[in-house]
Design a protein around this motif. Sequence first.
Motif, PDB file in Angstrom:
ATOM      1  N   ALA A 120       0.766  -1.326   0.088  1.00 45.12           N
ATOM      2  CA  ALA A 120      -0.018  -0.184  -0.049  1.00 45.12           C
ATOM      3  C   ALA A 120       0.843   1.335  -0.163  1.00 45.12           C
ATOM      4  CB  ALA A 120      -0.900   0.013   1.102  1.00 45.12           C
ATOM      5  N   TYR A 121       1.921   1.218   0.718  1.00 47.65           N
ATOM      6  CA  TYR A 121       2.854   2.277   0.935  1.00 47.65           C
ATOM      7  C   TYR A 121       3.609   2.513  -0.513  1.00 47.65           C
ATOM      8  CZ  TYR A 121       6.870   5.174   1.789  1.00 47.65           C
ATOM      9  OH  TYR A 121       7.823   6.340   1.534  1.00 47.65           O
ATOM     10  N   THR A 124       1.815   4.271  -3.175  1.00 43.44           N
ATOM     11  CA  THR A 124       1.823   5.944  -3.119  1.00 43.44           C
ATOM     12  C   THR A 124       2.962   6.524  -3.809  1.00 43.44           C
ATOM     13  OG1 THR A 124       2.863   5.813  -0.939  1.00 43.44           O
ATOM     14  CG2 THR A 124       0.509   5.492  -1.134  1.00 43.44           C
TER      15      THR A 124
END
Length: 550
Positions: A120-121, A124
């Motif tokens: 998820a990180y 980004t």
Amino acid sequence: MVLNIALFAMVGWAIEGLRVGASIFSIGTLIGALTLIAGKGFSGWLERFAAAQAAADTKIAVRDTIYAHALQIGPVGLDRERTGELVNTSVDGMDWLEQYYSIYLAQFFVGMISPVLVIAYLATQDIVTALILLLALPLPPLLLGATSQRFKAVSDRFFATANHLSAQFLDSLQGLTTLKMFNQGKARGEQFRQENETLRRETMRLLAVNQIMLFVVDGGFALATTTALTLTSLWRLSTDSITLGTAVTFVLLSFELARPLNLIGQFFFAGAIGRAVAKKITAFLDTPPGVAETSPSAHTITITTAPDIRLEGVTFQHVGRDAPALDNFSLTIRAGERVALVGASGAGKSTVFHLLLRFIAAQKGTILINGIPISEFSPDQLRASISLVSQDPYIFYGTVEENLRVAKPDATAEELERAMRAAHFDDVVAQLPAGLSTIIGERGSTLSGGQAQRLALARAFLKDAPIVLLDEPTSQLDSQTEAVIQDSIDHLLKNKTVIIIAHRLSTASRADHIVVMEHGRIVESGSPAGLLRQNGVFARMVHLASGVMR
């Protein structure tokens, strides 16, 4: 994990700032870094504390549940369990269960959640790197699943072997006299040596499979993921898709991603044995109780005076037996009457006691006390109204006083003295080095058979229940002591409903009514004198035994 991601992101930001010549040193940066470091340390401590607390609470709760279920199963049902195995599961097994919850399970969840948070990180920062790592996401559960079946088989055998060894050891200690008498101590020791060797082999197999697991996780996923993420970061850096600081963050995260998976591999054996323990406990808890739970409408009345007891068409068959222990058995016992049950071993006498004590429940028929079905009394209410003196009373490790107070925990000193005097146990206590405070060995090992029987009689006097069940209570006494105590027993039985399992004429002759049993049925009944005049089964038993009924 979130704090680790934030901390590594700050490291990457700092490196990128230094590369481009930006000012990265400020009070806010310092406070932020210190806050993340402190938060990481605190969250790690909190995680370990919470896992340990949850494991300890679980261990206590499971032990309590095992003991509570053992009480529900009752002594008859527990006869099918090996005591040593149950003790090992409840003691050593709980340690494995604690490791399973506090170490393995915690790391397992962290190991499964960490890749999701990291991906998820990464998404980004660089969607390509995130997608590449996403392709590897199914690998941990697949690799764990590939080895779990092998681990399950080995861990089940390991714990079964450990349980069996514990049961054999306890059995040998309890039968030490018999082993020495037959000179079988060395032979039994050789069995232990062989079983210890079996346990050693199972332990080595378990460790070998765990090493395979370490290789699979470390080499198959952790190392591969770290290498792949590092190479991908370098590739994306070379194409100017990410900055140097971001690449450093990605590499640091790859190591953090591998850490919980490495711990899973290291403690996989604890998880496997913990699951084996849980399986054993679940199987025990699935054992049906001896009697069903009492309905909410159960009677709450207390039996204070001698009641009448009726068994109407009662049938009960033990599991694994070809014939019923009681077969359409009917018996009426009037209030205050003394009834002796006579018959060969296996005739069903003890089953009558077990039914009245609600250790087991009749499969057919009804048992009534004062006209109320026994099923409508809670087991605790019913047993509070019954005193039992068995042929082989159980004496707990502890003081004489503690063993007496089993019958009545809140008994006064005067009540204890009166009960001991009535059972002619006071003279025994007077000769003990510390009187009532004298420690009695396990199973009353420091008392003679007759002394233990007197202690059991003192319990019955202390409880003073309206129903009394006697299983040849003077069997361990010499004839002179028996004559004295029989008078005390007669005093105990006044104004009580009494059922006696009688093996001797001297015991049966004191009953108002004798019931002769064969194969779970009544074949004769009547007064002692009347049955002797009939010259039937009872008379033949008496004549054959020459005054001692076997």
